[in-house]
Scaffold this motif. Sequence first.
Motif, short mmCIF file in Angstrom:
data_model
loop_
_atom_site.label_atom_id
_atom_site.label_comp_id
_atom_site.label_asym_id
_atom_site.label_seq_id
_atom_site.Cartn_x
_atom_site.Cartn_y
_atom_site.Cartn_z
N VAL A 63 41.24 25.36 36.65
CA VAL A 63 41.79 26.61 37.17
C VAL A 63 40.65 27.61 37.34
O VAL A 63 39.86 27.82 36.43
CB VAL A 63 42.85 27.18 36.23
N GLN A 64 40.59 28.19 38.50
CA GLN A 64 39.59 29.24 38.76
C GLN A 64 40.32 30.57 38.87
O GLN A 64 41.34 30.68 39.55
CB GLN A 64 38.83 28.97 40.05
N LEU A 65 39.78 31.56 38.17
CA LEU A 65 40.38 32.89 38.17
C LEU A 65 39.35 33.90 38.64
O LEU A 65 38.20 33.85 38.21
CB LEU A 65 40.86 33.26 36.76
N GLN A 66 39.77 34.80 39.49
CA GLN A 66 38.88 35.84 39.97
C GLN A 66 39.59 37.18 39.87
O GLN A 66 40.60 37.40 40.54
CB GLN A 66 38.45 35.58 41.41
N ALA A 67 39.03 38.04 39.03
CA ALA A 67 39.61 39.36 38.82
C ALA A 67 38.86 40.39 39.64
O ALA A 67 37.64 40.30 39.81
CB ALA A 67 39.54 39.73 37.34
N PHE A 68 39.59 41.36 40.14
CA PHE A 68 38.96 42.44 40.88
C PHE A 68 39.86 43.68 40.81
O PHE A 68 41.00 43.60 40.35
CB PHE A 68 38.68 42.04 42.33
N GLY A 69 39.30 44.81 41.26
CA GLY A 69 40.06 46.04 41.25
C GLY A 69 39.55 47.09 40.29
O GLY A 69 40.08 48.20 40.25
N GLY A 70 38.53 46.75 39.49
CA GLY A 70 37.98 47.72 38.57
C GLY A 70 37.22 48.82 39.29
O GLY A 70 37.00 48.76 40.50
N GLY A 71 36.83 49.83 38.53
CA GLY A 71 36.09 50.93 39.12
C GLY A 71 36.02 52.10 38.18
O GLY A 71 36.35 52.00 36.99
N LEU A 72 35.59 53.22 38.73
CA LEU A 72 35.47 54.47 37.97
C LEU A 72 36.65 55.37 38.29
O LEU A 72 36.96 55.60 39.47
CB LEU A 72 34.16 55.16 38.33
N VAL A 73 37.31 55.87 37.26
CA VAL A 73 38.47 56.73 37.45
C VAL A 73 38.44 57.82 36.38
O VAL A 73 37.92 57.61 35.28
CB VAL A 73 39.78 55.91 37.38
N GLN A 74 38.98 58.97 36.72
CA GLN A 74 39.06 60.06 35.75
C GLN A 74 40.23 59.83 34.79
O GLN A 74 41.21 59.15 35.12
CB GLN A 74 39.25 61.39 36.47
N ALA A 75 40.11 60.38 33.61
CA ALA A 75 41.19 60.30 32.63
C ALA A 75 42.48 60.83 33.25
O ALA A 75 42.48 61.84 33.96
CB ALA A 75 40.83 61.10 31.39
N GLY A 76 43.56 60.10 32.99
CA GLY A 76 44.84 60.44 33.57
C GLY A 76 45.13 59.73 34.87
O GLY A 76 46.27 59.77 35.36
N GLY A 77 44.12 59.09 35.42
CA GLY A 77 44.28 58.39 36.69
C GLY A 77 44.84 56.99 36.53
O GLY A 77 45.21 56.57 35.42
N SER A 78 44.88 56.28 37.65
CA SER A 78 45.47 54.93 37.68
C SER A 78 44.54 53.96 38.40
O SER A 78 43.76 54.35 39.26
CB SER A 78 46.82 54.96 38.41
N LEU A 79 44.66 52.71 38.01
CA LEU A 79 44.00 51.61 38.69
C LEU A 79 44.92 50.41 38.65
O LEU A 79 45.73 50.26 37.72
CB LEU A 79 42.69 51.24 38.00
N ARG A 80 44.77 49.55 39.63
CA ARG A 80 45.51 48.29 39.65
C ARG A 80 44.52 47.15 39.72
O ARG A 80 43.77 47.03 40.69
CB ARG A 80 46.46 48.24 40.84
N LEU A 81 44.54 46.32 38.71
CA LEU A 81 43.71 45.13 38.70
C LEU A 81 44.50 43.95 39.25
O LEU A 81 45.71 43.86 39.05
CB LEU A 81 43.23 44.81 37.30
N SER A 82 43.80 43.06 39.92
CA SER A 82 44.40 41.83 40.42
C SER A 82 43.58 40.65 39.94
O SER A 82 42.37 40.77 39.71
CB SER A 82 44.44 41.84 41.95
N CYS A 83 44.23 39.52 39.82
CA CYS A 83 43.55 38.29 39.44
C CYS A 83 44.15 37.16 40.25
O CYS A 83 45.33 36.84 40.11
CB CYS A 83 43.70 38.04 37.95
N ALA A 84 43.32 36.56 41.09
CA ALA A 84 43.77 35.46 41.93
C ALA A 84 43.42 34.13 41.27
O ALA A 84 42.30 33.94 40.79
CB ALA A 84 43.11 35.56 43.30
N ALA A 85 44.36 33.21 41.28
CA ALA A 85 44.18 31.91 40.65
C ALA A 85 44.19 30.80 41.68
O ALA A 85 44.88 30.88 42.71
CB ALA A 85 45.27 31.67 39.62
N SER A 86 43.44 29.74 41.39
CA SER A 86 43.44 28.57 42.25
C SER A 86 43.15 27.34 41.40
O SER A 86 42.65 27.46 40.28
CB SER A 86 42.38 28.70 43.35
N GLY A 87 43.48 26.18 41.91
CA GLY A 87 43.14 24.94 41.24
C GLY A 87 44.25 24.30 40.45
O GLY A 87 44.12 23.17 39.98
N ARG A 88 45.32 24.99 40.25
CA ARG A 88 46.46 24.44 39.50
C ARG A 88 47.68 25.23 39.90
O ARG A 88 47.59 26.37 40.31
CB ARG A 88 46.23 24.54 38.00
#
Length: 122
Positions: free
Chosen positions: A1-26
């Motif tokens: 199984v290969q996993l690739q995470a993305f979506g990180g970054g710099l954000v101010q306190a109180g803010g929001s982010l959405r991380l994603s992780c795509a899977a393949s191989g199974r």
Amino acid sequence: VQLQAFGGGLVQAGGSLRLSCAASGRTFSSLRMGWFRQAPGKEREFVATINRSGGSTDYADAVKGRFTISRDNAKNTVYLQMNSLKPEDTAVYFCAARAGAFATYSRSYDYWGQGTLVTVSS
């Protein structure tokens, strides 16, 4: 199984982010998925996990009520919606997968992505 995470970054306190992780191989729907994080100088810690169907989730106390884990089995992707971010949420976030039942220990997960950095400024 290969996993690739993305979506990180710099954000101010109180803010929001959405991380994603795509899977393949199974077949994605056969896997329990989890998110973990590791801050500088600290051990990797559990953040959230979701079962195969997406119908059951569990969270670390530190993120409960602010983070939401979800998955789209048609897209082979798991998400981590992070709201009301705090400076103490700063860490490298990893997605992980396992074929077994519910688990919150990192050593119970068999497959790991490369991590994505989340930095929350005060």
